[in-house]
Motif scaffolding. Structure first.
Motif, PDB file in Angstrom:
ATOM      1  N   UNK A 229      15.520  55.058  59.468  1.00  0.00           N
ATOM      2  CA  UNK A 229      15.735  55.095  60.985  1.00  0.00           C
ATOM      3  C   UNK A 229      17.155  55.826  61.242  1.00  0.00           C
ATOM      4  N   UNK A 230      18.178  55.448  60.393  1.00  0.00           N
ATOM      5  CA  UNK A 230      19.347  56.040  60.655  1.00  0.00           C
ATOM      6  C   UNK A 230      19.618  57.528  60.505  1.00  0.00           C
ATOM      7  N   UNK A 231      18.734  58.052  59.426  1.00  0.00           N
ATOM      8  CA  UNK A 231      18.692  59.312  58.964  1.00  0.00           C
ATOM      9  C   UNK A 231      17.868  60.292  59.746  1.00  0.00           C
ATOM     10  N   UNK A 232      16.816  59.483  60.571  1.00  0.00           N
ATOM     11  CA  UNK A 232      16.320  60.733  61.696  1.00  0.00           C
ATOM     12  C   UNK A 232      17.007  61.163  62.950  1.00  0.00           C
ATOM     13  N   UNK A 233      18.531  60.330  63.050  1.00  0.00           N
ATOM     14  CA  UNK A 233      19.416  60.879  64.141  1.00  0.00           C
ATOM     15  C   UNK A 233      20.121  61.892  63.553  1.00  0.00           C
TER      16      UNK A 233
ATOM     17  N   UNK B  34      25.120  56.027  50.128  1.00  0.00           N
ATOM     18  CA  UNK B  34      25.106  57.693  50.658  1.00  0.00           C
ATOM     19  C   UNK B  34      24.853  57.787  51.887  1.00  0.00           C
ATOM     20  N   UNK B  35      23.970  56.930  52.178  1.00  0.00           N
ATOM     21  CA  UNK B  35      23.365  56.878  53.701  1.00  0.00           C
ATOM     22  C   UNK B  35      24.850  56.455  54.693  1.00  0.00           C
ATOM     23  N   UNK B  36      25.317  55.402  54.306  1.00  0.00           N
ATOM     24  CA  UNK B  36      26.548  54.952  55.093  1.00  0.00           C
ATOM     25  C   UNK B  36      27.529  55.938  55.354  1.00  0.00           C
ATOM     26  N   UNK B  37      27.820  56.584  53.980  1.00  0.00           N
ATOM     27  CA  UNK B  37      29.088  57.528  53.877  1.00  0.00           C
ATOM     28  C   UNK B  37      28.560  58.890  54.816  1.00  0.00           C
ATOM     29  N   UNK B  38      27.473  59.527  54.904  1.00  0.00           N
ATOM     30  CA  UNK B  38      27.097  60.773  55.337  1.00  0.00           C
ATOM     31  C   UNK B  38      26.663  60.482  56.916  1.00  0.00           C
ATOM     32  N   UNK B  39      26.506  59.242  57.460  1.00  0.00           N
ATOM     33  CA  UNK B  39      26.390  59.005  58.840  1.00  0.00           C
ATOM     34  C   UNK B  39      27.410  58.319  59.316  1.00  0.00           C
TER      35      UNK B  39
ATOM     36  N   UNK C  85      30.064  59.346  60.663  1.00  0.00           N
ATOM     37  CA  UNK C  85      30.750  60.094  61.946  1.00  0.00           C
ATOM     38  C   UNK C  85      29.562  60.294  63.143  1.00  0.00           C
ATOM     39  N   UNK C  86      28.495  59.559  62.933  1.00  0.00           N
ATOM     40  CA  UNK C  86      27.543  59.792  64.067  1.00  0.00           C
ATOM     41  C   UNK C  86      26.880  58.506  64.377  1.00  0.00           C
TER      42      UNK C  86
ATOM     43  N   UNK D   8      22.777  66.108  70.212  1.00  0.00           N
ATOM     44  CA  UNK D   8      24.268  66.360  70.250  1.00  0.00           C
ATOM     45  C   UNK D   8      24.867  65.810  71.686  1.00  0.00           C
ATOM     46  N   UNK D   9      26.286  65.945  71.343  1.00  0.00           N
ATOM     47  CA  UNK D   9      27.336  65.373  72.734  1.00  0.00           C
ATOM     48  C   UNK D   9      27.579  66.535  73.601  1.00  0.00           C
TER      49      UNK D   9
END
Length: 580
Positions: free
Chosen positions: A74-78, A514-519, A521-522, A568-569
């Motif tokens: 779910x987090x990786x879709x963003x 890995x998911x915690x690390x790469x996400x 900043x999002x 995006x912001x």
């Protein structure tokens, strides 16, 4: 007035807790398997069975690890939409993949494998592979019935180091010793006759319940051995001329292994084994008989043992073309009986033990030699001694036992059998006025060596078995202690079936990190539905995003497949989906 909402930030605490619970469950499974592996099920201390405990822990581990995987997808879709423009319907594909194996399998086919989706692909594969966790867990434990040593049960096997017969005894009569009348002698005789006819007395043993099988170490015992030989070759004979009734007698000599009595005087031929024949040419009209079996038992200076001589014709018919003067030649056999030491190795009971049979054993024999000067007594009887050639083993037996056994065999092993040529009577031929027609046992036996061996085995087991157990004859039979085995259900761990659950857990934990690390900043949106409501689409007019007709999820997803956007912001710090 516009309101800017700051969503609550749960970070990844629930996922980390789930990962810890899944890891703890897997460690407990491994611990249980290490404790129960190759051990009796009865040693398990808890009321819940180990397979039930494994099932519960596997369910907990799978549920928590799938929750972690779902959150990561779910987090990786963003992040997938953040890295580069993607079709809007990818949001739905990722969302479906987080909900179970079917959505995960669809994602593998509908989302191209790229750098932005590789982690989602890996998590989708874990979701699909998770279908095999429970079936694998069900195969981890196996239950097998194995023999187990019963330390509180003793197995016993009877053997003879000394032999005092209950059937052959002596009693004092004045200054003399006479043979005693015993009630055990009929039993002894019946066992011997049954043994020769094929019903060999088995050795006696004790393998008590709850044992299902027993084994014994190697041991030695007094026994009787037999050497059987076919000595037909080289035998000579002297035959008389046929009389008026076409009858003649043939005396056989030069029999290998048969010692003629040198003390006989006069015509020694009259003491040789003799067979009487009647030619088929007999025309007397009387019932004539042809001898088809002759046996006699020799002696060895009064002690037990000696050769048993057997002359046997397969048929009373004379071969055609031989004439009336040449009776057919018989087969000639000798069987030499003697005391011996028998060594039993690898003896065990058949399974189940209730069959009363022994299996898996080997027996080797050594001859025993008479020991002069034996003046021992056994239970009040004079005793004689025998030992091996190297005097490493000595056996004693009562004098009445040796003499009685020798005399009994001398009487029971001497017999004849006849075939009748013709008779005017309504009934003739085989005699039925004997207690047991052993002559016909020998005449009809397909293998006389088996008969001789059966006799030796029967006598050996009579000597080994106690008279109180197993129908034996030895008042001084002793026992050797063996090992008793019962049946116990053992737990067998098939570790290969644990590979998938452990691999799933480890990979899920690695991908979580890995998911915690790469996400980091999002936005931490995961499976939030509010995000779809609060983050608008930019770059499309009202008419471009209008879906006509009845609104369905499939229609909306198909429409979104043609809309490519990037998450995006904007310059004001507001997140939205920008048209690519």
């Amino acid at each position: 007035m516009a309101v800017t909402a700051e969503p609550s930030n749960w970070w990844w605490w629930w996922e980390l807790a789930g990962a810890a619970l899944s890891l703890a469950s897997m460690c407990l499974i491994i611990t249980i398997l290490a404790l129960v592996g190759d051990k009796p099920l009865s040693a398990w201390p808890l009321s819940i069975q180990p397979n039930s405990a494994i099932s519960i822990l596997t369910t907990v581990a799978k549920a928590t690890i799938m929750m972690v995987v779902a959150s990561c997808i779910s987090q990786l879709k963003w992040r997938h939409m953040l890295l580069q423009p993607q079709p809007l319907h990818h949001l739905q594909i990722f969302e479906d993949a987080s909900r179970g194996p079917w959505g995960a399998a669809v994602m593998l086919f509908r989302v191209p494998l790229r750098l932005s989706s590789v982690l989602g692909w890996a998590l989708a594969l874990i979701t699909v592979a998770g279908l095999g966790i429970e079936p694998s867990a069900q195969n981890i434990l196996d239950f097998q019935i194995k023999p187990v040593n019963l330390t509180n049960t003793t197995a016993e096997m009877y053997l003879a180091r000394q032999y005092v017969s209950k059937a052959f005894r002596q009693e004092e009569y004045g200054n003399n010793l006479n043979r005693a009348v015993t009630s055990e002698l009929p039993h002894f005789q019946a066992v011997v006759l049954n043994g020769m006819s094929g019903q060999v007395l088995p050795p006696s043993f004790v393998c008590p319940a709850p044992a299902v099988s027993c084994t014994w170490p190697s041991f030695t015992s007094l026994g009787i051995c037999v050497t059987f030989r076919n000595v037909t070759e080289g035998v000579d004979r002297n035959c008389t001329n046929p009389d008026s009734n076409y009858r003649q007698s043939c005396r056989y000599h030069n029999i290998s292994g048969w010692q003629e009595d040198d003390t006989k005087t006069g015509d020694r031929d009259q003491y040789r084994p003799t067979l009487n024949y009647t030619s088929p040419g007999d025309s007397s009209g009387l019932a004539q008989k042809t001898q088809t079996l002759y046996t006699t038992y020799g002696t060895t200076g009064g002690r037990f043992g000696g050769p048993w001589l057997i002359l046997r014709h397969a048929s009373s018919s004379w071969p055609g073309g031989w004439g009336y003067y040449s009776p057919p030649w018989p087969e000639v056999f000798t069987a030499n009986f003697a005391w011996c030491e028998q060594t039993y190795s690898g003896i065990g009971t058949a399974d189940p033990v209730t069959s009363g049979r022994l299996v898996n054993g080997t027996v080797t024999s050594k001859p025993l030699f008479y020991r002069l000067g034996a003046n021992d007594t056994l239970l009040g009887s004079y005793a004689v001694g025998y030992s091996t050639a190297d005097n490493s083993s000595t056996y004693h037996l009562s004098y009445p036992a040796e003499m009685g056994l020798q005399e009994y065999l001398s009487s029971v092993l001497e017999m004849s059998a006849f075939d009748y040529l013709r008779s005017s009577s309504k009934m003739s031929g085989a005699a039925i006025d004997a207690a047991m027609n052993l002559n016909f046992v020998l005449k009809l036996a397909p293998d006389l060596e088996v008969v001789a061996q059966n006799l030796a085995n029967t006598l050996t087991n009579l000597i080994r078995n106690s008279n109180d157990t197993g129908g034996g004859d030895n008042a001084l039979a002793t026992t050797v202690t063996g090992t008793a085995f019962g049946r116990e259900q053992f737990v067998i761990v098939r570790w290969q079936w644990l590979i998938l659950p452990v691999l799933e857990t480890v990979l899920a934990l690695v991908l979580l990190v890995i998911s915690i690390v790469i996400t980091s900043g999002s936005p931490q949106l995961k499976d939030s539905v509010s995000a779809y409501l609060l983050y608008p689409l930019s770059g499309w007019t009202e008419d471009e995003i209008k879906v006509g007709g009845r609104q369905t999820g499939g229609k909306l997803e198909g429409f979104a497949a043609g809309m490519k956007a990037r998450f995006a912001m904007d310059d004001a710090g507001r997140w939205r989906f920008w048209r690519a």
